[in-house]
Design an enzyme around this catalytic site. Structure first.
Site, PDB file in Angstrom:
ATOM      1  N   LYS A 158      -5.846 -15.394  29.542  1.00  0.00           N
ATOM      2  CA  LYS A 158      -5.210 -15.992  28.810  1.00  0.00           C
ATOM      3  C   LYS A 158      -5.878 -17.437  27.788  1.00  0.00           C
ATOM      4  CE  LYS A 158      -1.637 -16.413  31.991  1.00  0.00           C
ATOM      5  NZ  LYS A 158      -0.305 -17.660  32.480  1.00  0.00           N
ATOM      6  N   TYR A 205       7.382 -15.349  26.879  1.00  0.00           N
ATOM      7  CA  TYR A 205       8.291 -16.211  28.415  1.00  0.00           C
ATOM      8  C   TYR A 205       9.431 -16.205  27.973  1.00  0.00           C
ATOM      9  CZ  TYR A 205       3.367 -16.462  30.429  1.00  0.00           C
ATOM     10  OH  TYR A 205       2.156 -16.092  30.199  1.00  0.00           O
ATOM     11  N   ASN A 236      -3.979 -20.363  34.475  1.00  0.00           N
ATOM     12  CA  ASN A 236      -4.582 -19.580  35.366  1.00  0.00           C
ATOM     13  C   ASN A 236      -5.274 -18.152  35.206  1.00  0.00           C
ATOM     14  OD1 ASN A 236      -1.827 -18.708  34.758  1.00  0.00           O
ATOM     15  ND2 ASN A 236      -1.463 -18.966  37.010  1.00  0.00           N
ATOM     16  N   HIS A 260      -2.468 -13.205  33.210  1.00  0.00           N
ATOM     17  CA  HIS A 260      -0.732 -12.417  33.326  1.00  0.00           C
ATOM     18  C   HIS A 260      -0.990 -11.040  33.576  1.00  0.00           C
ATOM     19  CE1 HIS A 260       3.401 -11.890  32.517  1.00  0.00           C
ATOM     20  NE2 HIS A 260       3.072 -10.710  32.227  1.00  0.00           N
ATOM     21  N   GLU A 272       7.240  -4.996  28.155  1.00  0.00           N
ATOM     22  CA  GLU A 272       6.447  -5.884  27.873  1.00  0.00           C
ATOM     23  C   GLU A 272       4.486  -4.927  26.696  1.00  0.00           C
ATOM     24  OE1 GLU A 272       4.401  -8.476  31.479  1.00  0.00           O
ATOM     25  OE2 GLU A 272       5.740  -9.478  31.362  1.00  0.00           O
TER      26      GLU A 272
HETATM   27  N1  UDP Z   1       3.205 -22.393  34.717  1.00  0.00           N
HETATM   28  C1  UDP Z   1       3.264 -22.898  34.948  1.00  0.00           C
HETATM   29  N2  UDP Z   1       3.416 -23.759  35.255  1.00  0.00           N
HETATM   30  C2  UDP Z   1       4.215 -23.396  36.693  1.00  0.00           C
HETATM   31  C3  UDP Z   1       4.628 -22.645  36.924  1.00  0.00           C
HETATM   32  C4  UDP Z   1       3.876 -21.542  35.886  1.00  0.00           C
HETATM   33  O1  UDP Z   1       2.433 -23.425  33.814  1.00  0.00           O
HETATM   34  O2  UDP Z   1       5.137 -24.397  37.439  1.00  0.00           O
HETATM   35  C5  UDP Z   1       3.125 -21.049  33.401  1.00  0.00           C
HETATM   36  C6  UDP Z   1       1.395 -20.132  34.237  1.00  0.00           C
HETATM   37  O3  UDP Z   1       0.756 -19.760  33.763  1.00  0.00           O
HETATM   38  C7  UDP Z   1       2.027 -19.002  35.162  1.00  0.00           C
HETATM   39  C8  UDP Z   1       3.345 -18.762  33.621  1.00  0.00           C
HETATM   40  O4  UDP Z   1       4.139 -20.047  33.645  1.00  0.00           O
HETATM   41  O5  UDP Z   1       1.252 -18.088  35.198  1.00  0.00           O
HETATM   42  C9  UDP Z   1       4.047 -17.797  34.422  1.00  0.00           C
HETATM   43  O6  UDP Z   1       5.383 -17.749  35.602  1.00  0.00           O
HETATM   44  P1  UDP Z   1       5.541 -17.009  36.453  1.00  0.00           P
HETATM   45  O7  UDP Z   1       6.512 -17.793  37.632  1.00  0.00           O
HETATM   46  O8  UDP Z   1       5.797 -15.868  36.109  1.00  0.00           O
HETATM   47  O9  UDP Z   1       4.260 -16.856  37.408  1.00  0.00           O
HETATM   48  P2  UDP Z   1       2.979 -15.451  37.515  1.00  0.00           P
HETATM   49  O10 UDP Z   1       4.203 -14.249  37.372  1.00  0.00           O
HETATM   50  O11 UDP Z   1       2.415 -15.419  36.040  1.00  0.00           O
HETATM   51  O12 UDP Z   1       1.940 -15.196  38.114  1.00  0.00           O
END
Ligand code: UDP
Length: 140
Positions: free
Chosen positions: A11, A51, A114, A117, A128
């Protein structure tokens, strides 16, 4: 063991801090081969579509803004149980809850920024990968 492919994204917080080499080393050390890779700057439409599942969530607009705030590295990782293995070494979404030694615990800035992905299922991985890569761009 099943040979799988998963979609990974480094990211904008990772590219901005020049962490791509360090993160790629984690993948390779974990037995995940990078069989496709390209550095791109996503458009708003691309990020929104990617997303889409989170469209109704309160963090959606900020997340899209973050994902288009700088370049990303799109990757196809291949290895035994690649989907689960990658999720394991990425760590939990919230870096403060991620296990020590995981990519997010060691590198992420926040729950949003974070660093990585990774597809969450084999089915989503195929969708994807198809969204970002042509078959000819993946070389095992
Ligand atoms: N995210 C965020 N706030 C939250 C939860 C998720 O900004 O409270 C963002 C974060 O970058 C995350 C992405 O949205 O990686 C997708 O969320 P998901 O729950 O799918 O998490 P992941 O599969 O990436 O761990």
């Amino acid at each position: 063991m099943a040979l799988e492919r998963t979609l990974s994204i480094l990211k904008p917080d990772a590219t901005r801090r020049d962490l791509t080499g360090k993160i790629n080393a984690r993948f390779e050390e974990a037995g995940l081969r990078i069989v496709g890779q390209k550095r791109v700057w996503l458009s708003k439409a691309q990020a929104e579509k990617f997303y889409e599942v989170h469209k109704a969530r309160p963090f959606f607009n900020d997340l899209v803004g973050f994902m288009i705030s700088g370049p990303v590295v799109l990757q196809v990782l291949e290895g035994d149980n690649a989907v689960a293995r990658n999720r394991e070494i990425m760590g939990a979404t919230d870096p403060s809850k991620a296990e020590p030694g995981t990519i997010r615990r060691d590198f992420a800035e926040s729950i949003e920024a974070n660093s990585v992905h990774g597809s969450d299922s084999l089915e989503n991985a195929a969708i994807e990968i198809g969204y970002f890569f042509a078959g000819t761009e993946i070389v095992a």
